[in-house]
Scaffold this motif. Structure first.
Motif, PDB file in Angstrom:
ATOM      1  N   ASP A  93       0.813  -1.230   0.000  1.00  0.00           N
ATOM      2  CA  ASP A  93       0.000   0.000   0.000  1.00  0.00           C
ATOM      3  C   ASP A  93       0.843   1.276   0.000  1.00  0.00           C
ATOM      4  O   ASP A  93       0.616   2.173  -0.811  1.00  0.00           O
ATOM      5  N   ARG A  98      -2.964   2.341  -2.465  1.00  0.00           N
ATOM      6  CA  ARG A  98      -3.866   1.380  -1.841  1.00  0.00           C
ATOM      7  C   ARG A  98      -4.297   0.286  -2.813  1.00  0.00           C
ATOM      8  O   ARG A  98      -4.860   0.558  -3.874  1.00  0.00           O
ATOM      9  N   THR A 100      -6.715  -2.368  -4.091  1.00  0.00           N
ATOM     10  CA  THR A 100      -8.160  -2.539  -3.956  1.00  0.00           C
ATOM     11  C   THR A 100      -8.663  -3.878  -4.496  1.00  0.00           C
ATOM     12  O   THR A 100      -9.686  -4.380  -4.039  1.00  0.00           O
ATOM     13  N   SER A 141      -4.116  -1.210  -8.045  1.00  0.00           N
ATOM     14  CA  SER A 141      -3.950  -0.169  -7.035  1.00  0.00           C
ATOM     15  C   SER A 141      -4.888   0.984  -7.336  1.00  0.00           C
ATOM     16  O   SER A 141      -5.045   1.393  -8.484  1.00  0.00           O
ATOM     17  N   TYR A 142      -5.490   1.525  -6.291  1.00  0.00           N
ATOM     18  CA  TYR A 142      -6.453   2.608  -6.442  1.00  0.00           C
ATOM     19  C   TYR A 142      -5.802   3.846  -7.050  1.00  0.00           C
ATOM     20  O   TYR A 142      -4.900   4.443  -6.478  1.00  0.00           O
TER      21      TYR A 142
END
Length: 211
Positions: A93, A98, A100, A141-142
C-alpha cells in the motif's frame, strides 16, 4: 389496668425510637468511614505481548526499472489467501498506493475468498483460469495502475526461492513469464512439486531484500 397498659405502650414506642436513632447514627458513622476510606490499590495486570507477524517475503523491481512482464516476486508461506494477502497488501500500500483488487489463477489455490479484510477495509479477490498465468498474482492499485508478481510456490526451498526472486526483480533479466521462470528453475535445480502442501519445517528465508 388501662394506665399500666398505656405506660407500657408508651415505653415500648420510646424504646423503639431510641433503637432507630442508634441505628441511624451507626449507619451515618459507617457512611463517613466509607467516604474517607482510601481506595484499595490492586496490582496492574501485565498486558499481553503483541504477536510478531512474520515478514513478507517479497522482492520488487526498483523504481524506474523497465517493468517487463513482472514487477517482482512474492513467496507466500501457505496457499491460504485469506491469511496471506493482508500482510502483502499492507507492505505494498505505501509503495504502490492502496491495493483494492487482487486476482489469481485458481489452479494452485484450494479456496479463493471473494473479499479479504485489510486494515479496516476490504480488498476484493477474483480469479481467471485462462487470462492469468497460474504462477502470477495480479494487483490493482487505487488510482495508480496494475502490478504483476511471480508467485513462488510455498514449498519451494530457500535457495530456489532466492534465485526466483532475483530473476523476477532484475530489470536486466529476460522477459520471461511467471510459469517460464518456474519451469526454468525446476529444470536444473528441482523445485518441490507446486501442488504439495506447505510443511512447517520446510520453509526457509531467502536472503533477498525488497528492491
Amino acid at each position: 389496668m388501662n394506665s399500666t397498659e398505656g405506660t407500657s405502650h408508651t415505653g415500648f414506642h420510646a424504646g423503639s425510637s431510641s433503637v432507630r436513632d442508634e441505628t441511624r447514627a451507626a449507619a451515618e458513622v459507617a457512611r463517613r468511614r466509607v467516604r474517607i476510606m482510601p481506595a484499595t490499590s490492586y496490582p496492574t495486570l501485565p498486558r499481553p505481548e503483541p504477536v510478531a507477524v512474520p515478514a513478507v517475503r517479497l522482492a520488487l523491481k526498483s523504481d524506474g526499472a523497465v517493468r517487463g512482464l513482472l514487477d517482482g516476486a512474492w513467496w507466500p508461506r501457505s496457499r491460504d489467501l485469506l491469511s496471506e494477502l493482508p500482510a502483502l497488501t499492507a507492505v505494498l500500500d505505501p509503495l504502490w498506493g492502496r491495493i483494492t483488487r487482487v486476482a489469481v489463477n485458481p489452479t494452485y489455490w484450494p479456496a479463493i475468498p471473494r473479499k479479504v479484510p485489510v486494515d479496516g477495509r476490504i480488498v476484493k479477490v477474483g480469479w481467471f483460469a485462462a487470462e492469468i498465468d497460474p504462477h502470477k498474482l495480479l494487483l490493482l492499485s487505487y488510482g495508480i495502475g496494475r502490478w504483476d508478481l511471480l508467485i513462488i510456490p510455498p514449498e519451494t526451498g530457500a535457495e530456489s526461492a532466492a534465485r526466483l526472486m532475483a530473476a523476477a526483480s532484475d530489470h536486466d533479466g529476460l522477459p520471461l513469464t511467471a510459469s517460464a521462470l518456474i519451469a526454468a528453475e525446476e529444470g536444473p535445480h528441482g523445485v518441490a512439486p507446486t501442488g504439495a502442501p506447505l510443511g512447517p519445517d520446510k520453509v526457509g528465508e531467502p536472503r533477498v531484500k525488497i528492491a
